[in-house]
Design a protein around this motif. Structure first.
Motif, PDB file in Angstrom:
ATOM      1  N   LYS A   2       0.850  -1.186   0.000  1.00 37.19           N
ATOM      2  CA  LYS A   2       0.000   0.000   0.000  1.00 37.19           C
ATOM      3  C   LYS A   2       0.887   1.236   0.000  1.00 37.19           C
ATOM      4  N   LEU A   3       0.656   2.142  -0.934  1.00 36.44           N
ATOM      5  CA  LEU A   3       1.353   3.425  -0.943  1.00 36.44           C
ATOM      6  C   LEU A   3       0.585   4.374  -0.039  1.00 36.44           C
ATOM      7  N   LYS A   4       1.288   5.033   0.853  1.00 38.93           N
ATOM      8  CA  LYS A   4       0.622   5.869   1.845  1.00 38.93           C
ATOM      9  C   LYS A   4       0.681   7.350   1.523  1.00 38.93           C
ATOM     10  N   GLU A   5       1.746   7.811   0.949  1.00 37.69           N
ATOM     11  CA  GLU A   5       1.869   9.232   0.614  1.00 37.69           C
ATOM     12  C   GLU A   5       3.027   9.398  -0.353  1.00 37.69           C
TER      13      GLU A   5
END
Length: 119
Positions: A2-5
């Motif tokens: 998951k890419l968060k920012e």
């Protein structure tokens, strides 16, 4: 995974001048910086941009980023009024057919910064 920012890191040989541009003109805060002046983390609301001296492993003759950094904002008209006379303008505020009201300026290094609000 998951890419968060996303946290763009912009190369510059003018870290102090870039910090001054982002804090004094764009209203960012310098949240952290290297003691040796080699990097800084600049924040505004929920965004962060890092500026840093070039990495020794990457040839650097000046800014060569071929895209732009696009900031989604609120009250884009007010932000335009606050910065338009203090930065080099790429294009003035305008409402586009794709549903964004936006403008674009260049930072002190020549990086293209776009600011837009959904309409």
């Amino acid at each position: 995974m998951k890419l968060k920012e996303i946290r763009p890191a912009l190369y510059t040989r003018q870290v102090k001048e870039t910090v001054d541009f982002y804090t004094n003109i764009l209203g960012f805060t310098c949240g952290a910086a290297g003691d040796d002046g080699s990097w800084a983390a600049l924040t505004k609301d929920d965004t962060e941009v890092m500026v840093t001296l070039p990495n020794d492993h990457v040839p650097f003759t000046g800014p060569r980023f071929t895209g732009s950094i696009y900031f989604i904002t609120e009250e884009v008209d007010a932000y335009w009024e606050a910065v338009k006379d203090q930065a080099r303008i790429c294009y003035p505020i305008e409402t586009f057919f794709y549903g964004m009201r936006e403008f674009a300026i260049y930072d002190n290094n020549g990086y293209l910064l776009q600011f837009g609000e959904e309409v």
